[in-house]
Enzyme design. Structure first.
Site, PDB file in Angstrom:
ATOM      1  N   HIS A  93       0.854  -1.187   0.000  1.00  0.00           N
ATOM      2  CA  HIS A  93       0.000   0.000   0.000  1.00  0.00           C
ATOM      3  C   HIS A  93       0.894   1.243   0.000  1.00  0.00           C
ATOM      4  CE1 HIS A  93      -3.648   2.279   0.577  1.00  0.00           C
ATOM      5  NE2 HIS A  93      -3.010   2.996   1.480  1.00  0.00           N
ATOM      6  N   ASP A 126      -6.702  -2.714   4.231  1.00  0.00           N
ATOM      7  CA  ASP A 126      -5.397  -2.088   4.512  1.00  0.00           C
ATOM      8  C   ASP A 126      -5.070  -2.139   6.000  1.00  0.00           C
ATOM      9  OD1 ASP A 126      -5.108  -1.493   1.797  1.00  0.00           O
ATOM     10  OD2 ASP A 126      -6.115   0.439   2.011  1.00  0.00           O
TER      11      ASP A 126
HETATM   12  C1  GAR Z   1       1.079   0.827  -6.338  1.00  0.00           C
HETATM   13  O1  GAR Z   1       1.435   2.131  -5.978  1.00  0.00           O
HETATM   14  C2  GAR Z   1       0.455   0.101  -5.152  1.00  0.00           C
HETATM   15  O2  GAR Z   1       1.041   0.439  -3.917  1.00  0.00           O
HETATM   16  C3  GAR Z   1      -0.959   0.613  -5.225  1.00  0.00           C
HETATM   17  O3  GAR Z   1      -1.265   0.585  -6.605  1.00  0.00           O
HETATM   18  C4  GAR Z   1      -0.072   0.837  -7.344  1.00  0.00           C
HETATM   19  C5  GAR Z   1       0.075  -0.264  -8.377  1.00  0.00           C
HETATM   20  O4  GAR Z   1       1.133   0.048  -9.233  1.00  0.00           O
HETATM   21  N1  GAR Z   1      -1.845  -0.210  -4.479  1.00  0.00           N
HETATM   22  C6  GAR Z   1      -2.872   0.269  -3.779  1.00  0.00           C
HETATM   23  O5  GAR Z   1      -3.172   1.441  -3.758  1.00  0.00           O
HETATM   24  C7  GAR Z   1      -3.656  -0.781  -3.011  1.00  0.00           C
HETATM   25  N2  GAR Z   1      -4.537  -0.160  -2.077  1.00  0.00           N
HETATM   26  P1  GAR Z   1       1.772  -1.086 -10.139  1.00  0.00           P
HETATM   27  O6  GAR Z   1       0.603  -1.704 -10.941  1.00  0.00           O
HETATM   28  O7  GAR Z   1       2.714  -0.369 -11.028  1.00  0.00           O
HETATM   29  O8  GAR Z   1       2.429  -2.103  -9.246  1.00  0.00           O
END
Ligand code: GAR
Length: 203
Positions: free
Chosen positions: A112, A148
């Site tokens: 997260h 979370d």
């Molecule tokens: C990342 O920043 C992750 O931490 C966030 O989505 C993005 C995915 O990026 N996740 C959340 O917000 C979950 N609550 P990615 O597809 O490039 O890994």
């Protein structure tokens, strides 16, 4: 070999960071058994296929609680079919059902983009930026029934600069995510830890 199942909904940069860490030995004795997305158009699925990995789209059919449960049942079935030991949510933008958590007790991790318990939910980096925090970061945690919320494995911090925008801050956090997730997976796979209440302790 530990078999990882990656769940994602978008571009999949955290998935790629995990893949690189396996390739260069920061995560050892592990392989990505399957990459699954609820979004057939997710860039991460395309990247997985081009790396020769098994990539599967399982979109939700319909709306409402029954559809959600049916979707998670399909996810559990696929993860079980591919012999997945540890499920890694990597930008998987869905709230999973209690049945999913029960199917993989203490075997689901999530990353997260905030220092939990601050800024749970969507757009955590924007929330932190708008709030005016001076230190931000990311959290890798076990997934439990609440959003979370589960036991924290590790966190990494970044400074917030006066000249930042939400986007430059998000990019700085993402760099740390790419280090944090492989490190956390490696620690959890080693089995050398215990949890006491909410505290994760290496041993
Ligand atoms: C990342 O920043 C992750 O931490 C966030 O989505 C993005 C995915 O990026 N996740 C959340 O917000 C979950 N609550 P990615 O597809 O490039 O890994």
């Amino acid at each position: 070999m530990h078999r990882l199942g990656i769940l994602l909904s978008g571009r999949g940069s955290n998935f790629l960071a995990i893949h690189r860490a396996i390739a260069d030995g920061r995560i050892h004795d592990a392989e990505i058994a399957v990459v699954i997305s609820n979004k057939p158009e997710a860039g991460g699925l395309e990247s997985a296929r081009s790396l020769g990995l098994t990539a599967v789209a399982i979109p939700q059919q319909g709306k409402g609680p029954a559809a959600r449960e049916a979707h998670d049942a399909a996810m559990i079935a696929a993860l079980t079919d591919y012999g997945v030991e540890l499920v890694c949510l990597a930008g998987y933008m869905r709230i999973i059902t209690p049945a999913f958590v029960e199917a993989f007790p203490n075997r689901i991790l999530n990353i997260h983009p905030s220092l939990l318990p601050a800024f749970p939910g969507l757009d955590a980096q924007h929330q932190a930026f708008d709030y005016g925090v001076k230190v931000a970061g990311c959290t890798v945690h076990f997934v439990d029934e609440a959003v979370d919320h589960g036991v924290i494995v590790l966190q990494k911090t970044v400074p917030v600069f006066d000249e930042d925008t939400a986007e430059t801050l998000a990019a700085r956090i993402l760099e740390q995510e790419h280090l944090a997730y492989p490190e956390a997976i490696s620690r959890v796979l080693s089995g050398r830890y215990q949890t006491i209440g909410r505290r994760y302790l290496p041993r």
